[in-house]
Design a protein around this motif. Structure first.
Motif, PDB file in Angstrom:
ATOM      1  N   ALA A  55       0.824  -1.207   0.000  1.00  0.00           N
ATOM      2  CA  ALA A  55       0.000   0.000   0.000  1.00  0.00           C
ATOM      3  C   ALA A  55       0.859   1.258   0.000  1.00  0.00           C
ATOM      4  N   ILE A  56       1.908   1.263   0.806  1.00  0.00           N
ATOM      5  CA  ILE A  56       2.781   2.441   0.872  1.00  0.00           C
ATOM      6  C   ILE A  56       3.483   2.670  -0.465  1.00  0.00           C
ATOM      7  N   SER A  57       3.948   1.597  -1.087  1.00  0.00           N
ATOM      8  CA  SER A  57       4.635   1.756  -2.376  1.00  0.00           C
ATOM      9  C   SER A  57       3.684   2.299  -3.434  1.00  0.00           C
ATOM     10  N   MET A  58       2.430   1.880  -3.408  1.00  0.00           N
ATOM     11  CA  MET A  58       1.440   2.412  -4.342  1.00  0.00           C
ATOM     12  C   MET A  58       1.228   3.903  -4.115  1.00  0.00           C
ATOM     13  N   LEU A  59       1.081   4.297  -2.869  1.00  0.00           N
ATOM     14  CA  LEU A  59       0.830   5.701  -2.549  1.00  0.00           C
ATOM     15  C   LEU A  59       2.029   6.579  -2.895  1.00  0.00           C
ATOM     16  N   VAL A  60       3.241   6.044  -2.744  1.00  0.00           N
ATOM     17  CA  VAL A  60       4.452   6.808  -3.059  1.00  0.00           C
ATOM     18  C   VAL A  60       4.488   7.170  -4.541  1.00  0.00           C
ATOM     19  N   VAL A  61       4.293   6.164  -5.412  1.00  0.00           N
ATOM     20  CA  VAL A  61       4.382   6.450  -6.848  1.00  0.00           C
ATOM     21  C   VAL A  61       3.210   7.310  -7.314  1.00  0.00           C
ATOM     22  N   ALA A  62       2.038   7.117  -6.724  1.00  0.00           N
ATOM     23  CA  ALA A  62       0.896   7.970  -7.072  1.00  0.00           C
ATOM     24  C   ALA A  62       1.192   9.423  -6.711  1.00  0.00           C
ATOM     25  N   ALA A  63       1.779   9.633  -5.542  1.00  0.00           N
ATOM     26  CA  ALA A  63       2.116  10.988  -5.110  1.00  0.00           C
ATOM     27  C   ALA A  63       3.164  11.624  -6.021  1.00  0.00           C
ATOM     28  N   LEU A  64       4.121  10.843  -6.473  1.00  0.00           N
ATOM     29  CA  LEU A  64       5.153  11.366  -7.371  1.00  0.00           C
ATOM     30  C   LEU A  64       4.546  11.811  -8.705  1.00  0.00           C
ATOM     31  N   PHE A  65       3.629  11.003  -9.240  1.00  0.00           N
ATOM     32  CA  PHE A  65       3.001  11.406 -10.509  1.00  0.00           C
ATOM     33  C   PHE A  65       2.128  12.633 -10.301  1.00  0.00           C
ATOM     34  N   ILE A  66       1.415  12.706  -9.198  1.00  0.00           N
ATOM     35  CA  ILE A  66       0.573  13.874  -8.919  1.00  0.00           C
ATOM     36  C   ILE A  66       1.434  15.133  -8.825  1.00  0.00           C
ATOM     37  N   ALA A  67       2.593  15.022  -8.166  1.00  0.00           N
ATOM     38  CA  ALA A  67       3.493  16.173  -8.061  1.00  0.00           C
ATOM     39  C   ALA A  67       3.948  16.630  -9.445  1.00  0.00           C
ATOM     40  N   ALA A  68       4.301  15.667 -10.301  1.00  0.00           N
ATOM     41  CA  ALA A  68       4.707  16.010 -11.669  1.00  0.00           C
ATOM     42  C   ALA A  68       3.549  16.636 -12.437  1.00  0.00           C
ATOM     43  N   GLY A  69       2.349  16.089 -12.255  1.00  0.00           N
ATOM     44  CA  GLY A  69       1.178  16.624 -12.933  1.00  0.00           C
ATOM     45  C   GLY A  69       0.888  18.056 -12.524  1.00  0.00           C
ATOM     46  N   LEU A  70       1.070  18.369 -11.249  1.00  0.00           N
ATOM     47  CA  LEU A  70       0.855  19.730 -10.781  1.00  0.00           C
ATOM     48  C   LEU A  70       1.903  20.681 -11.360  1.00  0.00           C
ATOM     49  N   LEU A  71       3.155  20.225 -11.409  1.00  0.00           N
ATOM     50  CA  LEU A  71       4.228  21.068 -11.945  1.00  0.00           C
ATOM     51  C   LEU A  71       4.065  21.305 -13.439  1.00  0.00           C
ATOM     52  N   ARG A  72       3.654  20.261 -14.164  1.00  0.00           N
ATOM     53  CA  ARG A  72       3.512  20.368 -15.622  1.00  0.00           C
ATOM     54  C   ARG A  72       2.124  20.847 -16.045  1.00  0.00           C
ATOM     55  N   ARG A  73       1.228  21.006 -15.078  1.00  0.00           N
ATOM     56  CA  ARG A  73      -0.137  21.475 -15.343  1.00  0.00           C
ATOM     57  C   ARG A  73      -0.843  20.563 -16.338  1.00  0.00           C
ATOM     58  N   TRP A  74      -0.835  19.266 -16.037  1.00  0.00           N
ATOM     59  CA  TRP A  74      -1.471  18.288 -16.912  1.00  0.00           C
ATOM     60  C   TRP A  74      -2.985  18.231 -16.726  1.00  0.00           C
ATOM     61  N   GLY A  75      -3.506  18.867 -15.707  1.00  0.00           N
ATOM     62  CA  GLY A  75      -4.945  18.851 -15.479  1.00  0.00           C
ATOM     63  C   GLY A  75      -5.357  17.713 -14.560  1.00  0.00           C
ATOM     64  N   VAL A  76      -6.540  17.862 -13.988  1.00  0.00           N
ATOM     65  CA  VAL A  76      -7.002  16.897 -12.989  1.00  0.00           C
ATOM     66  C   VAL A  76      -7.206  15.517 -13.601  1.00  0.00           C
ATOM     67  N   ALA A  77      -7.875  15.441 -14.751  1.00  0.00           N
ATOM     68  CA  ALA A  77      -8.209  14.141 -15.333  1.00  0.00           C
ATOM     69  C   ALA A  77      -6.960  13.369 -15.718  1.00  0.00           C
ATOM     70  N   GLN A 129       8.116   1.740  -8.295  1.00  0.00           N
ATOM     71  CA  GLN A 129       7.249   1.060  -7.328  1.00  0.00           C
ATOM     72  C   GLN A 129       7.892  -0.190  -6.731  1.00  0.00           C
ATOM     73  N   PRO A 130       8.486  -1.095  -7.530  1.00  0.00           N
ATOM     74  CA  PRO A 130       9.169  -2.228  -6.888  1.00  0.00           C
ATOM     75  C   PRO A 130      10.356  -1.797  -6.035  1.00  0.00           C
ATOM     76  N   ALA A 131      11.073  -0.740  -6.468  1.00  0.00           N
ATOM     77  CA  ALA A 131      12.188  -0.248  -5.645  1.00  0.00           C
ATOM     78  C   ALA A 131      11.678   0.314  -4.324  1.00  0.00           C
ATOM     79  N   ALA A 132      10.549   1.030  -4.384  1.00  0.00           N
ATOM     80  CA  ALA A 132       9.957   1.565  -3.154  1.00  0.00           C
ATOM     81  C   ALA A 132       9.492   0.442  -2.240  1.00  0.00           C
ATOM     82  N   ALA A 133       8.892  -0.600  -2.821  1.00  0.00           N
ATOM     83  CA  ALA A 133       8.459  -1.746  -2.013  1.00  0.00           C
ATOM     84  C   ALA A 133       9.649  -2.412  -1.339  1.00  0.00           C
ATOM     85  N   TRP A 134      10.759  -2.550  -2.071  1.00  0.00           N
ATOM     86  CA  TRP A 134      11.961  -3.141  -1.479  1.00  0.00           C
ATOM     87  C   TRP A 134      12.479  -2.273  -0.336  1.00  0.00           C
ATOM     88  N   ALA A 135      12.579  -0.958  -0.551  1.00  0.00           N
ATOM     89  CA  ALA A 135      13.126  -0.065   0.467  1.00  0.00           C
ATOM     90  C   ALA A 135      12.235  -0.033   1.710  1.00  0.00           C
TER      91      ALA A 135
END
Length: 308
Positions: free
Chosen positions: A69-91, A237-243
């Motif tokens: 669960a934590i590894s899933m949330l980590v990668v989701a948060a990283l993409f959301i951060a990139a989306g906010l910086l690049r202004r990709w929009g909510v969808a 995500q697999p690297a985050a799960a390992w760490a």
């Protein structure tokens, strides 16, 4: 290591048969859909009910599930951060975050757990977490952003969608039986075991059929988002799960290997269904699903070599 290679060989051979069926059009235009529906609505719920009805329910609150669960949330948060910086929009940002984190626990997770990890029940907690937590959160964001398909679907309906999902029903029914401590008689369970045995070959054949005629990915204007999501899904995500597993929960051996393998599963194919329903980044989603799926085998072989 040899057992892992054999497991991948079994999976690959069935997928190859599916590809041949698709190329020769043996099952017609609706072959993939029929196999997928058979697995989703009948065989997989029966399989999960059979597995979970005798499962140790401690796996539902175990360290491996927390790591996943934590590894899933980590990668989701990283993409959301990139989306906010690049202004990709909510969808687009929401779909990208889902694609980067939501693993194919049903179609590929079950056979890989069965043939590679030796225990199909290992994927059940992840499946439940995604269907009951991760998916509804993402779909609610999409629903609120669009106002619901046709303007009629509200957050309450989206949040209760998993409870109408046959896979979730199969899981919850199995959990209920296990929680009571009741041991169903063999004649009662035999139909579930027989029908459930169709699940793995059906989804692998359907997946193989889907590979025939797929367009080449990574050529459109959304290639930056596609590349980031595939990178996050297949490697981060697999690297985050390992760490997280090693440093936060002290996992090792078979437990650590299992969480890393499951984290490396590709993006779930039903993400494309969600993107179509909400008109959200359909091309991006399709390409992420395809690329992450194609990269699964080499990534999992590398993990097996390093940790197996």
């Amino acid at each position: 290591m040899s057992g892992v290679i054999v497991g991948f060989g079994v999976i690959a051979s069935i997928v190859a048969v599916g590809y041949i069926l698709g190329r020769l059009d043996v099952l017609g235009d609706n072959g993939r859909e029929v196999l997928s529906r058979l697995s989703f609505y009948v065989a997989t719920p029966a399989l999960l009910f059979d597995i979970l009805s005798t499962a140790d329910l401690s796996v539902l609150v175990s360290a491996p599930l927390l790591v996943s669960a934590i590894s899933m949330l980590v990668v989701a948060a990283l993409f959301i951060a990139a989306g906010l910086l690049r202004r990709w929009g909510v969808a687009r940002t929401t779909m990208g975050a889902l694609c980067a984190s939501y693993v194919n626990a049903g179609n590929l997770g079950i056979p890989i757990s069965a043939y590679v990890l030796g225990d199909a029940s290992l994927v059940a907690p992840i499946l439940l977490f995604q269907l009951l937590v991760l998916g509804p959160i993402g779909l609610t964001v999409l629903d609120v952003n669009r106002g619901g398909p046709g303007g009629r679907t509200g957050p309450l309906r989206i949040l209760t969608t998993p409870l109408r999902n046959p896979v979730v029903i199969g899981c919850l029914a199995g959990v209920a039986v296990a929680a009571t401590g009741w041991s169903p008689p063999a004649p009662f369970m035999e139909p579930f075991q027989l029908v459930g045995s169709i699940s793995v070959p059906a989804v692998l054949l359907a997946f193989g059929i889907s590979l025939h005629g797929s367009p080449l990915p990574f050529r459109g204007p959304e290639k930056a988002a596609v590349g980031l999501a595939v990178l996050l899904k297949c490697l981060v995500q697999p690297a985050a799960a390992w760490a997280v597993g090693v440093f936060a929960f002290g996992l090792s051996g078979a437990d650590l290997f299992a969480v890393v393998v499951l984290a490396a599963l590709p993006t779930a194919q039903n993400m494309y269904t969600y993107s179509l329903r909400y008109g959200a980044a359909e091309t991006m989603t399709r390409e992420i699903v395809l690329l992450s799926t194609l990269l699964t085998l080499p990534v999992l072989v590398a993990i097996a070599f390093l940790l197996g």
